[in-house]
Scaffold this motif. Structure first.
Motif, PDB file in Angstrom:
ATOM      1  N   GLU A 152       0.837  -1.203   0.000  1.00 23.21           N
ATOM      2  CA  GLU A 152       0.000   0.000   0.000  1.00 23.21           C
ATOM      3  C   GLU A 152       0.872   1.253   0.000  1.00 23.21           C
ATOM      4  N   LYS A 153       1.980   1.239   0.766  1.00 23.46           N
ATOM      5  CA  LYS A 153       2.888   2.384   0.786  1.00 23.46           C
ATOM      6  C   LYS A 153       3.536   2.582  -0.572  1.00 23.46           C
ATOM      7  N   VAL A 154       3.929   1.494  -1.213  1.00 20.05           N
ATOM      8  CA  VAL A 154       4.529   1.583  -2.542  1.00 20.05           C
ATOM      9  C   VAL A 154       3.515   2.131  -3.535  1.00 20.05           C
ATOM     10  N   THR A 155       2.276   1.653  -3.460  1.00 19.22           N
ATOM     11  CA  THR A 155       1.219   2.135  -4.345  1.00 19.22           C
ATOM     12  C   THR A 155       0.973   3.621  -4.112  1.00 19.22           C
ATOM     13  N   THR A 156       0.928   4.041  -2.844  1.00 19.90           N
ATOM     14  CA  THR A 156       0.717   5.451  -2.517  1.00 19.90           C
ATOM     15  C   THR A 156       1.856   6.295  -3.070  1.00 19.90           C
ATOM     16  N   SER A 173       3.839   5.551  -5.618  1.00 18.64           N
ATOM     17  CA  SER A 173       3.773   5.600  -7.079  1.00 18.64           C
ATOM     18  C   SER A 173       2.617   6.485  -7.551  1.00 18.64           C
ATOM     19  N   ASN A 174       1.501   6.504  -6.808  1.00 18.09           N
ATOM     20  CA  ASN A 174       0.394   7.406  -7.146  1.00 18.09           C
ATOM     21  C   ASN A 174       0.842   8.855  -7.016  1.00 18.09           C
ATOM     22  N   HIS A 175       1.591   9.166  -5.956  1.00 20.40           N
ATOM     23  CA  HIS A 175       2.058  10.536  -5.760  1.00 20.40           C
ATOM     24  C   HIS A 175       3.015  10.926  -6.891  1.00 20.40           C
ATOM     25  N   GLU A 176       3.906  10.024  -7.260  1.00 24.30           N
ATOM     26  CA  GLU A 176       4.832  10.319  -8.360  1.00 24.30           C
ATOM     27  C   GLU A 176       4.054  10.566  -9.655  1.00 24.30           C
ATOM     28  N   ARG A 177       3.014   9.779  -9.895  1.00 25.54           N
ATOM     29  CA  ARG A 177       2.163   9.987 -11.066  1.00 25.54           C
ATOM     30  C   ARG A 177       1.503  11.368 -11.001  1.00 25.54           C
ATOM     31  N   ASP A 178       1.014  11.749  -9.803  1.00 25.27           N
ATOM     32  CA  ASP A 178       0.384  13.060  -9.628  1.00 25.27           C
ATOM     33  C   ASP A 178       1.374  14.192  -9.887  1.00 25.27           C
ATOM     34  N   VAL A 179       2.620  14.020  -9.429  1.00 23.98           N
ATOM     35  CA  VAL A 179       3.655  15.037  -9.646  1.00 23.98           C
ATOM     36  C   VAL A 179       3.929  15.192 -11.140  1.00 23.98           C
ATOM     37  N   GLN A 180       4.073  14.082 -11.842  1.00 25.38           N
ATOM     38  CA  GLN A 180       4.334  14.147 -13.280  1.00 25.38           C
ATOM     39  C   GLN A 180       3.165  14.789 -14.028  1.00 25.38           C
ATOM     40  N   GLU A 181       1.953  14.459 -13.605  1.00 27.77           N
ATOM     41  CA  GLU A 181       0.768  15.060 -14.221  1.00 27.77           C
ATOM     42  C   GLU A 181       0.749  16.575 -13.991  1.00 27.77           C
ATOM     43  N   MET A 182       1.127  17.002 -12.787  1.00 24.87           N
ATOM     44  CA  MET A 182       1.157  18.434 -12.490  1.00 24.87           C
ATOM     45  C   MET A 182       2.206  19.137 -13.354  1.00 24.87           C
TER      46      MET A 182
END
Length: 160
Positions: free
Chosen positions: A31-35, A37-46
């Motif tokens: 779950e921590k790894v998924t969180t 990776s989700n944050h990294e995806r959000d950063v790239q999207e931003m």
């Protein structure tokens, strides 16, 4: 014989509990790894969104305000505005900064796109400069600021 059977059942129950607790720690790690990776995806999207917005600069907001600059450092989105004003003394500048901070913070916290970014862990910084390139106002909008503002607004509505 009965005591051996009880002991065996107890041992199996204990081993099952241990096995389940190890599975939970693996799940928690996943779950921590998924969180992350989700944050990294959000950063790239931003970063992509900011790059798109930068292509539209400068952007006239109204007869006094022009958005000239947008930056993102991975955690904070920074907006730089130019105001068609000049020759403000220190007290007028302070009064204007306070009024702008109060009004624009409320507007930002009510804006869906800003709140979406805040809920993803991003902060926002707003800076306003006059025609003489003097800073008129600068303030940030964070999750804590919006939460406190929304809480205060809720308390006012309940009190009325």
């Amino acid at each position: 014989m009965f005591n051996k059977l009880k002991a065996l059942i107890l041992l199996l129950s204990f081993l099952t509990v241990i096995a389940c607790s190890n599975d939970n720690s693996v799940l928690a790690r996943d779950e921590k790894v998924t969180t992350a990776s989700n944050h990294e995806r959000d950063v790239q999207e931003m970063y992509r969104n900011i790059d798109t917005l930068k292509r539209e600069l400068p952007s006239v907001i109204d007869e006094v305000t022009t958005l000239e600059k947008i930056d993102f450092d991975g955690t904070t989105v920074t907006f730089g505005y130019r105001l068609k004003i000049s020759d403000y003394n220190a007290s007028e500048r302070k009064e204007l900064e306070t009024a702008m901070r109060n009004e624009h913070t409320k507007l930002a916290c009510a804006e869906a796109e800003v709140m979406q970014g805040i809920n993803k862990g991003f902060d926002y910084q707003y800076s306003y400069y006059d025609l003489d390139d003097s800073k008129v106002a600068s303030f940030e909008v964070t999750k804590d600021i919006c939460d406190n503002l929304n809480k205060a607004d809720s308390e006012i509505e309940i009190g009325t």
